[in-house]
Design a protein around this motif. Structure first.
Motif, PDB file in Angstrom:
ATOM      1  N   SER A   1      35.680  39.975  42.070  1.00 51.82           N
ATOM      2  CA  SER A   1      35.099  41.305  41.992  1.00 51.82           C
ATOM      3  C   SER A   1      34.668  41.617  40.567  1.00 51.82           C
ATOM      4  O   SER A   1      35.489  41.599  39.646  1.00 51.82           O
ATOM      5  N   ALA A   2      33.387  41.894  40.396  1.00 54.81           N
ATOM      6  CA  ALA A   2      32.881  42.216  39.064  1.00 54.81           C
ATOM      7  C   ALA A   2      33.476  43.521  38.546  1.00 54.81           C
ATOM      8  O   ALA A   2      33.791  43.648  37.356  1.00 54.81           O
ATOM      9  N   LEU A   3      33.649  44.509  39.432  1.00 53.08           N
ATOM     10  CA  LEU A   3      34.214  45.792  39.020  1.00 53.08           C
ATOM     11  C   LEU A   3      35.661  45.633  38.583  1.00 53.08           C
ATOM     12  O   LEU A   3      36.067  46.155  37.533  1.00 53.08           O
ATOM     13  N   ALA A   4      36.455  44.907  39.363  1.00 56.14           N
ATOM     14  CA  ALA A   4      37.856  44.691  38.992  1.00 56.14           C
ATOM     15  C   ALA A   4      37.954  43.881  37.704  1.00 56.14           C
ATOM     16  O   ALA A   4      38.822  44.140  36.859  1.00 56.14           O
ATOM     17  N   ASP A   5      37.073  42.913  37.549  1.00 56.67           N
ATOM     18  CA  ASP A   5      37.085  42.099  36.331  1.00 56.67           C
ATOM     19  C   ASP A   5      36.808  42.963  35.102  1.00 56.67           C
ATOM     20  O   ASP A   5      37.465  42.814  34.064  1.00 56.67           O
ATOM     21  N   ASP A   6      35.867  43.896  35.226  1.00 58.81           N
ATOM     22  CA  ASP A   6      35.588  44.783  34.093  1.00 58.81           C
ATOM     23  C   ASP A   6      36.735  45.765  33.869  1.00 58.81           C
ATOM     24  O   ASP A   6      37.052  46.111  32.728  1.00 58.81           O
ATOM     25  N   TYR A   7      37.373  46.220  34.951  1.00 59.07           N
ATOM     26  CA  TYR A   7      38.527  47.103  34.781  1.00 59.07           C
ATOM     27  C   TYR A   7      39.619  46.399  33.971  1.00 59.07           C
ATOM     28  O   TYR A   7      40.241  47.005  33.088  1.00 59.07           O
ATOM     29  N   ILE A   8      39.831  45.131  34.266  1.00 53.77           N
ATOM     30  CA  ILE A   8      40.901  44.387  33.610  1.00 53.77           C
ATOM     31  C   ILE A   8      40.534  43.982  32.191  1.00 53.77           C
ATOM     32  O   ILE A   8      41.348  44.099  31.265  1.00 53.77           O
TER      33      ILE A   8
ATOM     34  N   VAL B   1      50.476  48.842  41.923  1.00 51.88           N
ATOM     35  CA  VAL B   1      50.103  47.435  41.727  1.00 51.88           C
ATOM     36  C   VAL B   1      49.054  47.062  42.771  1.00 51.88           C
ATOM     37  O   VAL B   1      49.291  47.176  43.966  1.00 51.88           O
ATOM     38  N   LEU B   2      47.898  46.603  42.302  1.00 50.68           N
ATOM     39  CA  LEU B   2      46.775  46.338  43.190  1.00 50.68           C
ATOM     40  C   LEU B   2      46.156  44.965  42.950  1.00 50.68           C
ATOM     41  O   LEU B   2      46.155  44.464  41.826  1.00 50.68           O
ATOM     42  N   GLY B   3      45.607  44.401  44.025  1.00 50.62           N
ATOM     43  CA  GLY B   3      44.779  43.211  43.904  1.00 50.62           C
ATOM     44  C   GLY B   3      43.379  43.622  43.488  1.00 50.62           C
ATOM     45  O   GLY B   3      43.048  44.812  43.403  1.00 50.62           O
ATOM     46  N   GLN B   4      42.516  42.638  43.258  1.00 49.55           N
ATOM     47  CA  GLN B   4      41.195  42.959  42.729  1.00 49.55           C
ATOM     48  C   GLN B   4      40.348  43.771  43.706  1.00 49.55           C
ATOM     49  O   GLN B   4      39.638  44.694  43.303  1.00 49.55           O
ATOM     50  N   GLY B   5      40.406  43.428  44.988  1.00 48.32           N
ATOM     51  CA  GLY B   5      39.654  44.202  45.957  1.00 48.32           C
ATOM     52  C   GLY B   5      40.104  45.647  45.996  1.00 48.32           C
ATOM     53  O   GLY B   5      39.293  46.576  46.111  1.00 48.32           O
ATOM     54  N   GLU B   6      41.415  45.858  45.887  1.00 48.53           N
ATOM     55  CA  GLU B   6      41.967  47.213  45.900  1.00 48.53           C
ATOM     56  C   GLU B   6      41.548  47.995  44.658  1.00 48.53           C
ATOM     57  O   GLU B   6      41.205  49.180  44.742  1.00 48.53           O
ATOM     58  N   ILE B   7      41.581  47.341  43.499  1.00 46.93           N
ATOM     59  CA  ILE B   7      41.139  48.009  42.270  1.00 46.93           C
ATOM     60  C   ILE B   7      39.705  48.495  42.432  1.00 46.93           C
ATOM     61  O   ILE B   7      39.354  49.599  41.998  1.00 46.93           O
TER      62      ILE B   7
END
Length: 544
Positions: free
Chosen positions: A12-19, A353-359
């Motif tokens: 997930s590009a969005l989760a990757d940027d969040y992290i 605590v979330l996985g990338q899809g959830e984030i």
């Protein structure tokens, strides 16, 4: 056990940027989990908003009954005692109730919850308890009815429990017969190699099945066996006792349904406007609540001021829906966009605590929290691991393979190694041969056309057939080379199937009991002991 950090490709590009690049997405989330100040601010808000949540005493009473049935450990009761006290915080995360716990990522999420709670307690000098939210209200049977193990023949074996005929209701309400359990257990018993740990595993799984009428109960019992001694509290979102406590929250969701829907639509527009993909459906007519009718879980929509399902099986005015909620709260449940609001209304959530899809899909909910007088908690990415056995490490070292090679360049590395064994660059040599033939034969065909134009298409067809034969010889050469090095290539396959089964990260496919069968129950605690601090970086666990 040795632990080293390495990167894992993101889904997930969005989760990757969040992290990794929070500044790019900060308007979509409440706080950056890496900022120390965010934790203090969240603590302050929780202290000031105690009255916005369901009463602790009533909540803990409900959780005591549930955990007494499925997770009856002394440390769990200590956690519940703490949760009942004003000021205690919670680290929360959850997952659907999968067959035999599902894939490894479920276990890693539980580990992250436990480790994060311990670390937060030390950091904030405040009691923090770990809570696992079992999404038993979900109704997608096909997502939870299977799991995978690797056979000694390096095959990825799927163990599946077929659904019994009947309505599509919540997994926690879906009966599982003794015959369904027997078939699934027999499949797993056959797939697991014999080991010193196998009898205990088989006994545990049989006992959990015997004491469970559905997947969620068995899931809870297995999580209790794995993590109960670490104080992990379990909560089933479909628990009827919990539903009674949630009536007031559902009422507010119904009362402010239009406002909630508007925030979801606005957030979705912001997310797509930044070039990210949405991870959850957002529609103007959705009420983002489910209603159980004749055993089926129906998604409610808004039409002409009423709440109805897509096929019109049920229809309620707002007043009728309130009455139905008071009379039958067990018939209501959340979808992915209202579940975060319910979690926040029940528990003093320090972080979730979330996985990338959830984030990614939680970004849709940020502005929905204030509509109910709530605030989005800190979102903590689930810790991620890949297990590498000693044998696998030897194979990788022998072939000069890194984790990144296997992840991104496996086929290229494998073919290069194979070509080198014959001291012949097969692909290059055959490509050179094709180019040389075409260079010589092509001009000849066109010269023959001066004799008779019909010779040109005949010559081109002839050239195509010759090139096909060259490619055929190339394939046969590769096959012969593979047969000559069959044993070594078997090791290459072992590496890939172990680390990236079906082209996916190991943690998204294989079942925990495949590894417990090999290493025993203790290695889960060893991971906690080795990972002394939380990290969002992917970690390679080198097993002995």
């Amino acid at each position: 056990m040795n632990v080293v950090s390495d990167s894992l490709k993101s889904g997930s590009a969005l989760a990757d940027d969040y992290i990794n690049h929070f500044a790019r997405v900060q308007e979509l989330y409440e706080a950056d989990f890496r900022e120390e100040a965010a934790w203090g601010s969240r603590l302050k808000w929780l202290d000031e908003s105690e009255e916005t949540r369901v009463g602790r005493k009533e909540l803990v009473s409900c959780l005591r009954k549930y955990n007494k049935r499925h997770n009856d450990h002394q440390e769990v009761h200590k956690s519940l005692d703490l949760l009942e006290q004003t000021g205690t915080l919670a680290v929360v995360g959850g997952q659907q109730s999968g067959l035999f716990t599902g894939s490894l990522l479920v276990v890693y999420k539980a580990l992250t919850i436990i480790l994060a709670a311990k670390e937060a307690q030390e950091k904030l000098q405040r009691p923090v308890v770990p809570v696992f939210w079992i999404a038993g209200e979900d109704h997608d049977w096909d997502e939870v009815n299977h799991t995978y193990v690797m056979t000694p023949e390096l095959e990825i074996a799927k163990i599946k429990m077929d659904a019994a005929p009947g309505p599509k209701g919540p997994v926690s309400n879906t009966p599982v017969t003794s015959e369904q359990w027997r078939k699934a257990l027999d499949q797993l018993a056959v797939m697991l190699p014999d080991s010193a740990n196998k009898p205990e595993i088989v006994e545990l799984l049989h006992q959990s099945a015997k004491e469970s009428d559905n997947l969620s109960d068995a899931f809870a019992k297995l999580l209790g066996r794995l993590f109960g001694e670490m104080g992990l509290i379990l909560l089933d979102s479909a628990d009827p006792g919990l539903r009674k406590l949630e009536i007031s929250v559902f009422k507010r969701m119904i009362e402010h349904n239009d406002e909630l829907g508007q925030t979801y639509q606005s957030a979705a527009a912001r997310i797509t406007g930044k070039g990210y993909q949405l991870q959850a459906d957002v529609t103007a007519e959705s009420a983002n609540l489910f209603y159980i009718y004749q055993g089926n879980r129906l998604l409610l929509q808004k039409q002409n001021g009423n709440f109805t399902d897509r096929k019109g099986a049920v229809s309620f005015s707002k007043e009728e829906l309130y009455h139905e909620l008071e009379s039958h709260p067990e018939r209501f449940s959340n979808n992915v966009l209202t579940r975060p609001l319910m979690q926040e209304s029940l528990l003093p959530v320090l972080c979730t605590v979330l996985g990338q899809g959830e984030i990614s899909y939680w970004a849709i909910t940020k502005d929905a929290f204030p509509v109910l007088g709530l605030q989005m908690p800190i979102l903590l990415p689930r810790m991620s691991f890949t297990l590498v056995s000693g044998t696998l490490r030897k194979y990788m070292d022998h072939f000069g393979l890194s984790f990144q090679d296997v992840q991104h360049r496996y086929e290229e590395k494998r073919q290069n190694w194979l070509n080198a064994q014959a001291d012949l660059h097969i692909e290059t040599r055959f490509e050179e041969t094709r180019e040389a033939f075409a260079k010589l034969y092509g001009p000849l065909i066109h010269e023959l056309g001066t004799i008779q134009p019909g010779l040109i298409p005949l010559g081109e067809k002839n050239m195509g057939k010759i090139l096909e034969q060259v490619s055929y010889l190339e394939r046969k050469t590769k096959q012969a080379l593979e047969q000559q090095h069959e044993a070594a290539l078997r090791r290459w396959e072992h590496i890939y199937v172990s680390l990236f089964p079906m082209g996916k990260p190991q943690e998204r496919v294989y079942n925990i009991f495949y590894y417990i069968n090999r290493y025993g129950f203790g290695w889960i605690g060893e991971i906690l002991g080795s990972c002394t601090r939380y990290t969002a970086e992917h970690q390679i666990i080198e097993m002995q």
